[in-house]
Design an enzyme around this catalytic site. Structure first.
Site, short mmCIF file in Angstrom:
data_model
loop_
_atom_site.label_atom_id
_atom_site.label_comp_id
_atom_site.label_asym_id
_atom_site.label_seq_id
_atom_site.Cartn_x
_atom_site.Cartn_y
_atom_site.Cartn_z
N GLY A 1 0.84 -1.19 0.00
CA GLY A 1 0.00 0.00 0.00
C GLY A 1 0.87 1.24 0.00
N GLN B 1 2.58 10.13 1.14
CA GLN B 1 3.91 9.55 1.32
C GLN B 1 4.86 9.94 0.20
OE1 GLN B 1 2.17 5.44 2.15
NE2 GLN B 1 4.02 5.38 3.39
N CYS C 1 5.52 0.21 7.94
CA CYS C 1 5.16 1.34 7.11
C CYS C 1 6.36 1.71 6.24
CB CYS C 1 4.78 2.53 8.00
SG CYS C 1 4.33 4.00 7.08
N LEU C 2 6.10 1.97 4.95
CA LEU C 2 7.20 2.33 4.05
C LEU C 2 7.85 3.65 4.44
CD1 LEU C 2 5.63 1.30 0.62
CD2 LEU C 2 7.43 0.10 1.89
N HIS D 1 -4.88 1.55 6.98
CA HIS D 1 -3.56 2.16 7.17
C HIS D 1 -3.38 3.33 6.19
CE1 HIS D 1 1.00 1.60 7.81
NE2 HIS D 1 0.93 2.44 6.80
N GLU D 2 -3.80 3.14 4.93
CA GLU D 2 -3.62 4.18 3.91
C GLU D 2 -4.55 5.37 4.16
OE1 GLU D 2 -1.01 3.76 2.45
OE2 GLU D 2 -0.80 1.62 2.76
N HIS E 1 -3.01 7.56 6.58
CA HIS E 1 -2.00 8.44 5.98
C HIS E 1 -2.65 9.70 5.40
CE1 HIS E 1 1.91 6.60 6.25
NE2 HIS E 1 1.50 5.44 5.76
ZN LIG Z 1 2.43 3.67 6.03
#
Ligand SMILES: [Zn+2]
Length: 187
Positions: A68, A73, A112-113, A154-155, A158
């Site tokens: 995701g 981000q 998380c990226l 989660h997204e 963000h």
């Molecule tokens: Zn994340």
């Protein structure tokens, strides 16, 4: 074997994949970048620019070995994210809205990226129904469970400037921040 950890897949990568992943991560905002704390605005134009953004995000997500990725981000404050909606399908979702969520919740570790090397437990509704628009402006609706439900939530977080560090327990947050601090000082 692919072990999915929140937003990040944990699997063995060959050297070329590792290089690709590093390049992708370098284009993804990293904690504590202030863009990660900002709320995104609704998408209004479903034009070529938006479709290019969605394509770029899908490619970055795949290269980063993620499941995701939200527009915030990559420093774009639009309510758009891409995610693995099924094992063999990646979708873009604009202006997402959760219209149903289960009372039953699940606690699972999430990565998380934008917060590399951190895994923290997060409690979320197990199943959700989410609506929004695809990158062409068509209305879409997904019934999601397990990992797919978790990633979508989660997204959306963000897009509201909310991170897993804000969703986890005080103890896990303290420990994660303790692990992150030396990285930040070193650069
Ligand atoms: Zn994340």
């Amino acid at each position: 074997m692919t072990e999915i950890e929140g937003q990040v897949k944990g699997e063995q990568l060959d050297p070329e994949q590792q290089a690709r992943r590093r390049l992708a991560l370098a284009q993804i905002r990293q904690y504590p970048d202030t863009a990660l704390k900002l709320a995104a605005r609704p998408v209004e134009e479903f034009d070529d620019d938006l479709r290019r953004l969605a394509e770029r995000m899908k490619q970055l997500m795949v290269d980063a070995n993620g499941i995701g990725l939200a527009a915030t981000q990559v420093g774009v404050l639009q309510r758009l994210f891409v995610f693995q909606v099924a094992d063999d399908e990646i979708a873009a979702l604009a202006n997402p809205e959760i219209v149903e969520l289960s009372e039953v919740t699940t606690v699972d570790d999430e990565g998380c990226l934008s917060i590399q090397g951190v895994l923290v437990p997060v409690e979320r509704p197990t199943t959700i129904v989410i609506v929004g628009r695809d990158e062409h402006g068509a209305e879409v609706r997904y019934e999601l469970d397990e990992q797919h439900s978790r990633v979508a939530q989660h997204e959306i977080d963000h897009l509201d400037g909310v991170l897993i560090l804000d969703r986890t327990t005080p103890e896990a947050r303290r420990e994660a921040l303790g692990n992150l601090r030396p990285r930040i000082v070193i650069g």
